[in-house]
Structure formats: C-alpha cells, structure tokens
Write an enzyme that holds these catalytic residues in place. Structure first.
Site, mmCIF file in Angstrom:
data_model
loop_
_atom_site.group_PDB
_atom_site.id
_atom_site.type_symbol
_atom_site.label_atom_id
_atom_site.label_comp_id
_atom_site.label_asym_id
_atom_site.label_seq_id
_atom_site.Cartn_x
_atom_site.Cartn_y
_atom_site.Cartn_z
ATOM 1 N N THR A 176 0.833 -1.202 0.000
ATOM 2 C CA THR A 176 0.000 0.000 0.000
ATOM 3 C C THR A 176 0.867 1.252 0.000
ATOM 4 O OG1 THR A 176 -1.755 -1.206 1.135
ATOM 5 C CG2 THR A 176 -1.805 1.195 1.295
ATOM 6 N N TYR A 212 -12.335 -5.072 -5.010
ATOM 7 C CA TYR A 212 -13.348 -4.233 -5.659
ATOM 8 C C TYR A 212 -14.742 -4.516 -5.092
ATOM 9 C CZ TYR A 212 -16.349 -1.830 -8.887
ATOM 10 O OH TYR A 212 -17.320 -1.003 -9.404
ATOM 11 N N TYR A 266 -2.440 -10.485 3.394
ATOM 12 C CA TYR A 266 -2.350 -9.053 3.697
ATOM 13 C C TYR A 266 -3.728 -8.544 4.101
ATOM 14 C CZ TYR A 266 -0.958 -4.137 2.868
ATOM 15 O OH TYR A 266 -0.688 -2.789 2.984
ATOM 16 N N LYS A 292 0.273 -10.276 7.355
ATOM 17 C CA LYS A 292 0.492 -8.914 7.814
ATOM 18 C C LYS A 292 -0.852 -8.365 8.262
ATOM 19 C CE LYS A 292 1.811 -4.214 6.527
ATOM 20 N NZ LYS A 292 2.148 -3.250 5.460
#
Lengths: 303, 303
Positions: free
Chosen positions: A45, A108, A138, A168
């Site tokens: 990110t 999405y 993630y 994570k």
C-alpha cells in the site's frame, strides 16, 4: 527460511512524467537493507503499488533481482482484483525466487462472503502450482475494505499449510493481531505498524512491516533487537511517538516522500501518482523540526 | 452521437475453468441489442470486470467488434486503480471506435481528495490524447467507495468539455442524480438502476444503465419509450417491482446468472469468478415462481 524482523513496504519513486524511477528505487532498497531491514515488502500500500500496472511491478521486481537485491529478501505485493493478475504476479515472484508474496484479498466487490475470499486465494495458489510460492496474507480492512477473517485464515492455512506461512495485520486493531497470534502460532505474523511491535514480539510475533520503516529502520530495529532487554518499553515509546508525529502530518505516503525529498535535497521525491496528492510542504517542515527536537536521526539514501 | 435509452452492463459468462466464454458472451450481446438495448456497457460492475485482467477485457472487446457488434453501441468499462491500465483500456476502446468508455475512479486508496480524483481522470484523458475518446464517469460509491463529487464532475467537464460527455450514477441516491441533472444539463446522465428511470427522464436524463437489463430489456425499454404516455407510472411500478424482487434474492450478479441458467437450461451460466459465489438455487427457484406470478416475461439468449 521465512522472514523475521523489520520489513519495509518500500516507497516507489516516480519521475516527473509519473513513470517509476528504477534508479532511485534500487538505491532506496539497497539503503534499507544496509540499515538492517530484514526484508523488503515492495509493492505494498505504501508503495502506491495499486497505482502501478502489473507489468510495471514485474519490470521493477526483475530490475531489483538483476541488480543484486537478494530475492530471499523480497516479499512483493500481488494486490489485484482478478485471479488472473494475482496468479500472474504471484507466479512471477515465485519464479524469481522471492522469499514470499504479500497477498491482498480481491478488493473491488464489497460484502463478499468468506467462501469467495477463500476461493480467490485457493485458486491463485492452485494456478501458480509451485512449492516455491510462500504466501503472506495481507489484511488491511481500512483500505481494502475486504479482509481475511480469523476463520478464513484458518481455512487457508489448513488447505495450504506449506504455502500460506504468514500474515500482515494492518487492521490497526491489536485485539485482532492478538487473536491471530493465539489461534495460529505456526504463522509468521507481522503487525502493519511498529506501534504494535513490542506487544507482538512478546506474544510470538515475527516483527513488523511498516511504512515508517522507509525512514526509520534503525530505531525500529533497536526495539526488535532489544525486545527482551530492560529498556524495551522506553525504545518502543520513542518509535511510537515518531510514528504518531508522521501520521499527524497527513496521509502517510505523500508525507514520507516529502520528508525524504526535504532531507535528501532531491525534490523529485515529492512526486506521487494520482489519486494521491503531494504533501503540504509547511506541514512537512514542521514535522522535520519536531522530529529533530525529539532526537530522531535520519539518513537519506544516496542516489 | 451519444447514447440514449436502456443500456446493459453485460454479464460475463465463464467456462468451468473460469476463463471467459467468448461464444456465450457474443450471443448475449447480440440478444440484448435485438431486444432493444441502446448500448452495451460491457465490463462494468455487473460484468465482474474487476475480476478480469486488462488483457482479458481487451481480447473480449476485440472479439465483439470483429464479430459485428457495432462499436458505436459499446461503452466498455475501464475500471482500474492505475493511470497506466486505465489509459491503456480507454485508448484501446477509443481506437476500436467505441461510442464511449465508462470510467471508474481509482478505487484502492480511500479518503483521497477531489484533486487526486481529478488528476487521475485528467491524466488518463491526456495520455489517450484522442478526439475519439468519450468518457462517461462511473459513480458507484457503494462499491468503489471513492466517488465523483458534484464539484469534481464540474471540474472535469470544464477541463474536457468535448471528452467528458456523460455519467452513470449508481449511488442509489436520487437526490444526487437530481443534483447532477440540475447542475450539468449538457451531460448524458444515466441512473444506475431502472428504479429511477422515469424520474430521470422527466428531468432530462438519458435513460438508464442497469444490471437487470440483462434479463429485462423489453419491459424497461417500454418505460423509456412511453415515458410521456398516460400509463408511464404504471409501467415504471412494474419494472421497479421486478428489480426489487431480484435484489431481495441475493447479490445481483450470481442471482442474474443463476436465473439465466435456470431459464435457458444452460447450467454453465451459474459460474462466477471468486470472490463472488454462486447463488442459492432454491432462492432462485422462488424468484422465478414469483416473477411468473407477477406476469414477467423472459426470453433467454440462444447459444
């Protein structure tokens, strides 16, 4: 095998025409490893990776490996909404020998069931079909909105125990990280912020993967290295204060880039891709002054 | 020039291996045009387009044009988080002569400023650099989370008056659609649901772009064609009731696919890509029974 320590989701520098700047990217990666980063979670990110195409990400990854960055130190993100692209990126990274990949869920469509998230990751792993693939899930619901529930993590680990090896947690919710550490001690679990580094290590966490690592590996690594020492809490408090000061300044990615630009004298570092916008330079000047007053020490990458 | 009427965000059929089924896609597109669809907004949310790679979308679009679907009838979605891919998809569509493209804002990063959304679309338009490009902004905050504010729509229209020619409003908020119709009468504005078709037409709207169009073009088109007639409200009430009944059944895309599978006898139509999951067949059977009781008439595509 595996990752342990302070990992950095490396910023992606851009040229004025918004194309990725391979030279400055390589220099930053080398600098971070030299400072003691245990791994480079490129294309996360913080890397504006979802503002890059799959082709741009693959080209940059190949460039790093060809220039001597150890593939075992790399945990590239595979963020994509389609099984097609996620499989392509994960397979590419595994083929280069990367130590792992950091896999976003498809982000999405919202409100999708756990069965759909499971099927996405399961399909990608099957399509890659390689023992070399090591997946770190993630979980970043504040951004992706779609996350990995505690239950779907367990289902994925059970289905692919040799492949799904870590996670994570960027939920920002310590109770979720603690629940994961309790439920899945076999996983390498990284909080997505150094704020939770010491708490995580004391419960068996593997370190952290943190945006601030782009400018603060040495101080964060000091917490990791000395987590059983008498002054661990004091060191943690200092890195937490630095993190908070960055967060107060504005959106993390433009602020980190503007800070590097200011400290390195390389104004090109301020460039971000839309939809991000450059940080306010006055706010970053105030940040810099406060960090110096706090005794924070920063070394800019060369080149 | 431009679009006016009932446009359909065409479902994307998949084979058992989850690859797009070009044959059934072409057959559905032909069927919808034969039923009176004014255009095909392929690669929208209903099309699972964000579960397809850019390459898969380009190949399907070329296939349609090569097989005689009029490019002027096509408004492909360019949904992408990167200016790289959005430019590639928009340029490809303009090069094929498509009547327009339906452009999502970048949807990974959340809480981005209007300046960033503006810069994204502005950069994409500049990169394509073609008079043939006609952009319809795609506002769907319930899914994309990032939207086009009333202000940023105005800024984009002012900056690119020959290129930014329309908007699809899938906010589900009639007050937003009404505000857009009032503020920008020069735009072709399409509510994202036939529920607002009549209200939109009475304020100068251009029609609607609606998921239910995949199974209900004739009845929705009857509202469009007769919107100034004496029984317009009655027709609108009927299509609204059908829409609501579909929505009650479950997530729209799997339900529409399962309904087509049931009515056509082609079970392959139930296939969706992760993260979506197939609809509950009992719920779809109940939907079918209720629609028949409501006098709803459906014709399946051939092939």
């Amino acid at each position: 095998m595996g990752f342990r320590g302070v990992l950095v989701p490396v910023l992606t520098p851009f040229k004025a025409d918004l194309s990725p700047d391979a030279g400055r990217f390589l220099a930053l990666c080398r600098h971070l490893l030299a400072e003691g980063a245990a791994g480079l979670a490129v294309f996360g990110t913080t890397s504006e990776a979802n503002s890059l195409s799959a082709g741009e990400r693959k080209a940059l990854l190949e460039m790093l490996v060809e220039n001597g960055i150890g593939a075992d130190k790399l945990m590239p993100g595979t963020g994509a909404c389609s099984i097609t692209e996620a499989s392509e990126l994960a397979g590419h990274a595994a083929g280069l020998g990367c130590g792992g990949v950091l896999m976003l869920p498809p982000f999405y469509y919202k409100g999708v069931p756990d069965d759909g998230v499971f099927a996405f990751v399961d399909t990608v792993i099957s399509r890659v079909g390689s023992d070399r693939l090591k997946v770190y899930l993630y979980h970043i619901p504040p951004v992706a909105q779609v996350g990995y529930s505690l239950d779907v993590v367990g289902r994925l680990v059970s289905a692919h125990p040799e492949t799904v090896v870590g996670l994570k947690d960027s939920s920002g919710d310590w109770s979720n990280t603690a629940a994961l550490l309790d439920a899945y001690p076999q996983l390498e679990i990284f909080p997505g912020s150094e704020v939770f580094l010491l708490d995580g290590l004391r419960k068996g966490g593997a370190g952290c993967i943190t945006a601030t690592g782009n400018v603060a590996v040495p101080s964060i690594k000091a917490v990791f290295d000395g987590f059983e020492g008498p002054d661990a809490d004091e060191k943690q408090a200092k890195v937490t204060a630095v993190r908070r000061r960055f967060q107060e300044t504005g959106p993390m990615v433009p602020v980190l880039k503007a800070y590097i630009a200011r400290k390195s004298g390389d104004a090109d570092w301020t460039t971000v891709r839309p939809p991000m916008v450059a940080a306010d330079s006055d706010a970053v000047a105030a940040l810099d002054a406060d960090l110096e007053a706090m005794g924070f020490s920063y070394t800019a990458p060369r080149g």
